[in-house]
Write an enzyme that holds these catalytic residues in place. Structure first.
Site, PDB file in Angstrom:
ATOM      1  N   TYR A  60       0.744  -1.034   0.027  1.00 10.10           N
ATOM      2  CA  TYR A  60      -0.025   0.197   0.121  1.00 10.10           C
ATOM      3  C   TYR A  60       0.845   1.370  -0.163  1.00 10.10           C
ATOM      4  CZ  TYR A  60      -2.914   3.856   1.859  1.00 10.10           C
ATOM      5  OH  TYR A  60      -3.395   4.944   1.947  1.00 10.10           O
ATOM      6  N   GLY A  67      -5.407   5.587   0.030  1.00 13.26           N
ATOM      7  CA  GLY A  67      -6.907   5.842   0.617  1.00 13.26           C
ATOM      8  C   GLY A  67      -7.819   4.843  -0.229  1.00 13.26           C
ATOM      9  N   HIS A  90      -1.421  16.989   0.359  1.00  9.04           N
ATOM     10  CA  HIS A  90      -1.947  16.904   1.804  1.00  9.04           C
ATOM     11  C   HIS A  90      -1.457  18.134   2.452  1.00  9.04           C
ATOM     12  CE1 HIS A  90      -3.414  12.905   0.654  1.00  9.04           C
ATOM     13  NE2 HIS A  90      -4.085  13.062   1.813  1.00  9.04           N
ATOM     14  N   ASN A 202       1.586   9.850   8.123  1.00  8.04           N
ATOM     15  CA  ASN A 202       0.635   8.903   8.169  1.00  8.04           C
ATOM     16  C   ASN A 202       0.769   8.440   9.705  1.00  8.04           C
ATOM     17  OD1 ASN A 202      -0.211   5.264   7.396  1.00  8.04           O
ATOM     18  ND2 ASN A 202      -1.534   6.999   7.897  1.00  8.04           N
ATOM     19  N   ARG A 307     -12.416  21.933  51.662  1.00  3.06           N
ATOM     20  CA  ARG A 307     -12.207  20.595  52.524  1.00  3.06           C
ATOM     21  C   ARG A 307     -11.983  19.529  51.260  1.00  3.06           C
ATOM     22  NH1 ARG A 307     -16.883  17.717  54.363  1.00  3.06           N
ATOM     23  NH2 ARG A 307     -17.716  19.528  54.380  1.00  3.06           N
TER      24      ARG A 307
END
Length: 534
Positions: A60, A67, A90, A202, A307
């Site tokens: 890939y 994608g 990107h 990525n 408290r």
């Protein structure tokens, strides 16, 4: 853009990077190096990967598109073009830029993830990112554009663009073209080879790098909240009983609660104002209001904001401890895709998905929102004459009505509590993208940015409380009875802002104290006064 002092060094080995290391890299200029073991692993992983590609095995993002376009095959002869196009396409972030320390933290997180040795990048790429950190080449990274899966694609692409000599870097805080800066430093841009563009962008390093800074700063903010809580408790002559070790170490041993109670004891040590339960009981028995104990102003127990500090801030601490643990795991994880292992099948998976970090950053947002609530409620107690142990309304020193004192100063604190409450969890806001390939995403970087926003708001909320507490000390005349730490805290406040004797412009005072909180000055003052804080 200079290297840090000799001996100040951070080593990236893919295994042992801590949040403290990330803070050092982000905030200073240490020499950054990649461990020889990590370079060796990277070289071995790269060799396995290249052998796989030569055998014609489909991979890939190497022999395919990205994608939803995974079904499209790409000729291996176009390796540089494929990786470069991914980075360029990107590099589409928008909005304001991350601050320089935040951008450096993100680069550090990405470097260490790749140094894990399963991403199959060349050792030269690891050394290039380390060089950037050492000499101060800081990518200009827009804040908006990440979905948190497949990782922080857009922000990390802006890092990768600088590696190839494109995009922008920060110089003197300004967005500057990368090319001239690299030429001035004698650094040649790199060509990205098989998978390297994909490996750079990525992953979860945007949310993890920013998250590491936020979590570290949040722990510091908890200490600041404890310091001012102790000062208020002393000023209002509260009881030390709620902080006794037995009630926490034995009765309810949550680690954060134990640590908070221990800090409160350390902060109020040697106080002449805070009283123990036995003294309060004796005062009640003596009937300080003419024997009619039903009308005494002596209370065995104060309100929760005084408290229940260990229970509330202890819960905040435990949430942060969990976040630090998960961030530490992610800093030392390989979180891109695919991954390569010696003798094993290629791992085509989804380690880039940011859900673990998205969740913990949302938890941080929730916890820190409650810290702000607690601070504002103590401020209100100081300003409300019916709750403040005899202090005048709004801590006015003279001519109430003519002067409003801290009435206006409370408003930003109250407004920011409300604003913090409007910040919804990001980790459940999945919106499908990328042709429904990315059909469930984490929004982890948004979660980290949300937590950062609450943290910044809280600095202002706490600043108002610090100023009100110092004003209460002035009005009560109890300075000499304060503990050593409380006196040091008061002195630091008064070094930044004078007593409010008549109404005056207050915004500068609030901002001055908020800035000091961001710099950690009150923790430093407490430690100098002898408090050993968790």
């Amino acid at each position: 853009m200079t290297q840090g002092p000799t001996g100040d060094q951070v080593t990236f080995d893919g295994e042992s990077l801590t949040i403290t290391d990330v803070q050092r890299v982000a905030e200073g200029r240490p020499a950054c190096r990649v461990a020889p073991s990590a370079l060796s692993r990277a070289a071995k992983s790269r060799a396995i990967f290249e052998d796989t590609v030569r055998q014609g095995v489909p991979v890939y993002g190497v022999t395919t598109g990205y994608g939803e376009m995974i079904y499209m095959l790409v000729d291996t002869a176009k390796e540089v073009e494929l990786q470069t196009n991914l980075v360029r396409s990107h590099s589409a972030g928008a909005g304001p830029l991350f601050a320089e320390d935040e951008a450096r933290a993100i680069v550090a997180a990405r470097l260490n993830a790749l140094a894990k040795g399963h991403s199959a990048v060349r050792p030269e790429l690891l050394e290039r990112l380390a060089l950037y950190l050492s000499v101060g080449v800081t990518p200009a990274i827009p804040e908006i554009g990440s979905l948190g899966a497949s990782g922080d694609l857009a922000p990390l692409a802006h890092i990768a663009s600088t590696v190839i000599g494109e995009g922008y870097v920060l110089r003197d805080g300004k967005r500057t073209p990368t090319g001239p800066v690299l030429r001035e430093l004698g650094i040649e841009p790199m060509e990205l080879r098989f998978k390297e563009g994909l490996a750079l962008i990525n992953g979860t390093s945007g949310m993890t790098g920013l998250g590491a800074l936020v979590a570290g700063n949040a722990l510091q903010q908890v200490r600041h909240a404890e310091i001012v809580a102790a000062l208020v408790i002393e000023t209002l002559q509260g009881s030390t009983s709620p902080f006794l070790a037995e009630g926490h170490d034995i009765a309810r041993p949550h680690p954060g609660q134990i640590d908070c109670a221990a800090n409160m004891r350390a902060l109020m040590r040697s106080s002449g104002l805070a009283v123990d339960h036995a003294d309060l009981r004796a005062q009640l028995t003596a009937g300080k209001t003419g024997g009619d104990v039903s009308r005494t102003n002596v209370y065995l127990q104060k309100a929760y904001s005084l408290r229940a500090v260990p229970q509330i801030l202890g819960g905040v601490r435990d949430t942060l401890y969990h976040a630090v643990s998960r961030l530490g795991t992610e800093l030392n994880s390989a979180n891109d895709n695919p991954l390569f292992f010696d003798g094993q099948e290629i791992f085509h998976g989804a380690n880039f998905h940011g859900q673990p970090i998205a969740f913990v950053m949302d938890f941080v947002t929730i916890a820190m929102t409650q810290l702000g609530v607690l601070s504002e409620r103590r401020t209100n107690r100081l300003l409300n004459r019916y709750l403040s142990d005899g202090l005048p309304e709004f801590l006015v020193m003279g001519d109430p009505g003519l002067n409003s004192g801290f009435a206006g100063a409370q408003y930003p604190a109250t407004a920011l509590v409300a604003e913090n409450r409007t910040i919804a969890p990001a980790s459940t806001q999945s919106v499908p993208s990328n042709g429904d390939n990315q059909d469930v995403v984490s929004m982890g970087l948004i979660a980290a940015r949300n937590a950062r926003r609450v943290l910044r708001n809280n600095d202002i909320i706490l600043a108002v409380e610090y100023l009100a507490a110092a004003q209460a000390v002035d009005i009560s005349g109890r300075y000499d009875q304060l503990s050593p730490v409380a006196r040091a805290t008061y002195d630091r406040i008064r070094g930044l802002a004078e007593t409010v004797r008549v109404d005056r412009y207050m915004a500068d005072d609030i901002e001055a104290v908020a800035d000091a909180l961001r710099r950690g000055e009150f923790v430093a003052a407490a430690q100098e006064a002898g408090a050993e804080l968790h």
